[in-house]
Design an enzyme around this catalytic site. Sequence first.
Site, mmCIF file in Angstrom:
data_model
loop_
_atom_site.group_PDB
_atom_site.id
_atom_site.type_symbol
_atom_site.label_atom_id
_atom_site.label_comp_id
_atom_site.label_asym_id
_atom_site.label_seq_id
_atom_site.Cartn_x
_atom_site.Cartn_y
_atom_site.Cartn_z
ATOM 1 N N TRP A 1 5.300 10.585 -0.475
ATOM 2 C CA TRP A 1 6.150 9.603 -1.143
ATOM 3 C C TRP A 1 6.216 9.851 -2.653
ATOM 4 O O TRP A 1 6.553 8.977 -3.416
ATOM 5 C CB TRP A 1 5.623 8.191 -0.888
ATOM 6 N N CYS B 1 8.483 6.929 6.561
ATOM 7 C CA CYS B 1 8.365 6.052 7.720
ATOM 8 C C CYS B 1 9.407 6.311 8.799
ATOM 9 O O CYS B 1 9.088 6.312 9.988
ATOM 10 C CB CYS B 1 8.354 4.595 7.281
ATOM 11 N N HIS C 1 10.722 -0.866 6.301
ATOM 12 C CA HIS C 1 9.710 -0.049 6.964
ATOM 13 C C HIS C 1 10.146 0.134 8.412
ATOM 14 O O HIS C 1 10.659 -0.799 9.036
ATOM 15 C CB HIS C 1 8.331 -0.705 6.897
ATOM 16 N N ASP D 1 2.975 2.140 15.303
ATOM 17 C CA ASP D 1 3.400 2.577 13.968
ATOM 18 C C ASP D 1 2.617 3.821 13.583
ATOM 19 O O ASP D 1 1.399 3.781 13.425
ATOM 20 C CB ASP D 1 3.153 1.452 12.949
ATOM 21 N N ASP E 1 3.583 -14.717 3.413
ATOM 22 C CA ASP E 1 4.270 -15.313 2.270
ATOM 23 C C ASP E 1 3.958 -14.512 1.018
ATOM 24 O O ASP E 1 2.890 -13.905 0.889
ATOM 25 C CB ASP E 1 3.818 -16.766 2.056
ATOM 26 N N GLU F 1 12.551 -19.131 10.262
ATOM 27 C CA GLU F 1 11.916 -19.361 8.960
ATOM 28 C C GLU F 1 11.945 -20.848 8.602
ATOM 29 O O GLU F 1 12.975 -21.508 8.694
ATOM 30 C CB GLU F 1 12.619 -18.558 7.872
ATOM 31 N N GLU G 1 6.975 -21.689 12.957
ATOM 32 C CA GLU G 1 6.764 -20.554 12.052
ATOM 33 C C GLU G 1 5.660 -20.848 11.059
ATOM 34 O O GLU G 1 4.784 -20.012 10.792
ATOM 35 C CB GLU G 1 8.069 -20.228 11.330
ATOM 36 N N TYR H 1 11.216 3.211 -2.009
ATOM 37 C CA TYR H 1 11.401 2.164 -1.006
ATOM 38 C C TYR H 1 10.076 1.520 -0.602
ATOM 39 O O TYR H 1 10.057 0.459 0.008
ATOM 40 C CB TYR H 1 12.127 2.719 0.215
#
Length: 837
Positions: A362, A397, A456, A479, A521, A568, A573, A641
């Site tokens: 990166w 990614c 991502h 991932d 958050d 949201e 949530e 990014y």
Amino acid sequence: MERPPRAATLCHYCYYSCQLFWTRKGEGMTDGPRSDVGRWGGNPWQPPTTPSPEPEPEPDRMSRRGGRSFWARCCPCCSCRNGTDEPYGGRGSRSGSRRPDSRGSGSRRPGSRTGDVNAAGDGTIREGMLVVTGVDLLSARSDQNRREHHTDEFEYDELIIRRGQPFHVVLHFSRPYESSDHVALELLIGNNPEVGKGTHVIIPVGKGSSGGWKAQVTKASGQNLNLRVHTSPNAIIGKFQFTIRTRCEAGEFQLPFDPSNEIYILFNPWCPEDIVYVDHEDWRQEYVLNESGRIYYGTEAQIGERTWNYGQFDHGVLDACLYILDRRGMPYGGRGDPVSVSRVISAMVNSLDDNGVLIGNWSGDYSRGTNPSAWVGSVEILLSYLRTGYSVPYGQCWVFAGVTTTVLRCLGLATRTVTNFNSAHDTDTSLTMDIYFDENMKPLEHLNHDSVWNFHVWNDCWMKRPDLPSGFDGWQVVDATPQETSSGIFCCGPCSVESIKNGLVYMKYDTPFIFAEVNSDKVYWQRQDDGSFKIVYVEEKAIGTLIITKAIGSNMRDDVTHMYKHPEGSEAERRAVETAAAHGSKPNVYSSRDSAEDVAMQVEAQDAVMGQDLAVSVVLSNRGGSPRTVKLHLYLSVTFYTGVTGPVFKESKKEVVLAPGASDRVSMPVAYKEYRPHLVDQGSMLLNVSGHVKESGQVLAKQHTFRLRTPDLSLTLLGAAVVGQECEVQIVFRNPLPVTLTNVVFRLEGSGLQRPKILNVGDIGGNETVTLHQKFVPVRPGPRQLIASLDSPQLSQVHGVIQVDVAPAPRGGGVFADAGGDSHSGETIPMASRGGA
């Protein structure tokens, strides 16, 4: 065992010695110690430290090779028998060894010595023995097995089947089969096959076997025996050696191993008994069989998309996928478990820990490899890794995710590529994104370790989770991008999407990290006069703002945010967030939270194009009943990014007075000459906005990322596309920058159309338009995607795609050749034409 004196029998034993050498040569084994011990370092099976060679060419390509074969060079007693170089007919006489002659009898294939030896006894073929003279696995793409198992697109001649589903085989004997004869099929995998571990499977014909294996006679005609073989839905995946044992009063016989009779077994999403079963045919068509897809990037407000060639059926890719498991040293006994296999793949697609497939980079400096933005598919990457054994530079990614999709689809797992916008990277397991400021709301960079990626990309794969409580089957996150370690290894998942949605971060694997990526958050902390920190602002909708994947059966976007999180701001949530936070390193993070917000702030950025001027704006709204005075600070910098930013190159400070219920806009124009010297890879900008309301003390804070769009390549097909016939494509590109692009490289590939090809085109002047033509030969019919990209030090993230509908060859069939190029070519291409702006 004492060596028999007969020359023919001696050749048989020599065959076994040569076969061992061939296997070691093909797998790239060496006699030296293994350098990458990996996760299963204590496993007696030692995977190769050097790569396997490029996959063996198919028969049409082999015919073009001159010289003597491997057997002729290495085995004197096999080099001149019966007019063939290879014992038992070898690969060169594959068609003769796998099909009966026109009379329907099991005639011996050219060069075969199967009828001359008795592999299970004393080397003598006695009268009356049941000798196997040929095997037909019905392995051609057009044959019943490959079609029924949905493996007919693989560019392989070997039999490729999916577990839990029967396949057909025809045995040819030296005499008619009798009811008193005993016949058993055997499948073996690994260096030390064991029945108890599932690596040595024995299937007596006409009798049941353990684990769901069985073989039934469907037809006995003359010297031919037709069998229907049922495979276990829990079978190990991989490449098996295949042999047959017969026993009768006259003696025992074993068919020697023949490389042309090797059988690949894959996971089976069509089989209800397989834990990877998918109960939707359109899902299987999209997530298992589709060879191309869309990968999304950019920002939530400016979504970019690119076509990716997964190429899971290209010649050599299946071998590369199995080599990845070998290279990790994964025990064969564990390769029937998709949970373990997907976790190993997530570790091995990146190079950390284990010299895996891709090196992450990166930095913006890709001079020692390939710019991640330049890749257009997985095939070149996987074949390079298989060919050399060295990790391929470089990946980010979406490249890790694209390769993972290829590998998992190839092995039979339903898999999709997923993009999460505003993806958090939580470094301290607090399950919050913490941003620290001093008393004047200036960022304290030495404390700001968490980051938010513009986007991502990871993977979802579908399976049951017998290792988890009920209710967590279905999509699992895997991932392969190396961010944080899991149990000391750079891997992530598989993690149930359902556990993420409900904040159940105690569920394996890696749920806390993935939950923070999609539903944490952003918490702003300000240092107080006494040195303590206080939460001054919480952005509840800043993370995981949009999660998308390619839609089934089209190139539209499919919003899957609802699968990862409740709406949201909803009670469910908030409950999920607080449940997760309670298990984090800061369980009381919300206890000190203040809220007094009557001034709202919104950031807007125009759709900016690389090379042009742009402007950003901040809109302030007073929702209270009293006037408000806002001191506003705007800081603009370039950013990768991943959230890593460069220095601020432009800033603005304004004081705005807002009447009750009023709004005002603060704009900051940015000229191309201002941002050009600071551009980094992918051309994204980060606007940091902070404000302070004099009257109420309210703190305003916002980070807004936007990208600069790059042009697309225009691809045009010149003429009809037919299997086996040359076709031409035109590629047109206009340089959007007023500066010269140097060392421009195009990449071109498409499964069934064009093997990965690199085109060096030199320099392209400022605002110049160029056109080039490329010829290719389609090798498979049907709708195909031809994908191209452009890369240079001055401009990247430029790509284009065209759909090519390929007609079958006039007389049917096609050959699996290099489709007009190979994965490591680097031609210098003259321009067909050049023009100004």
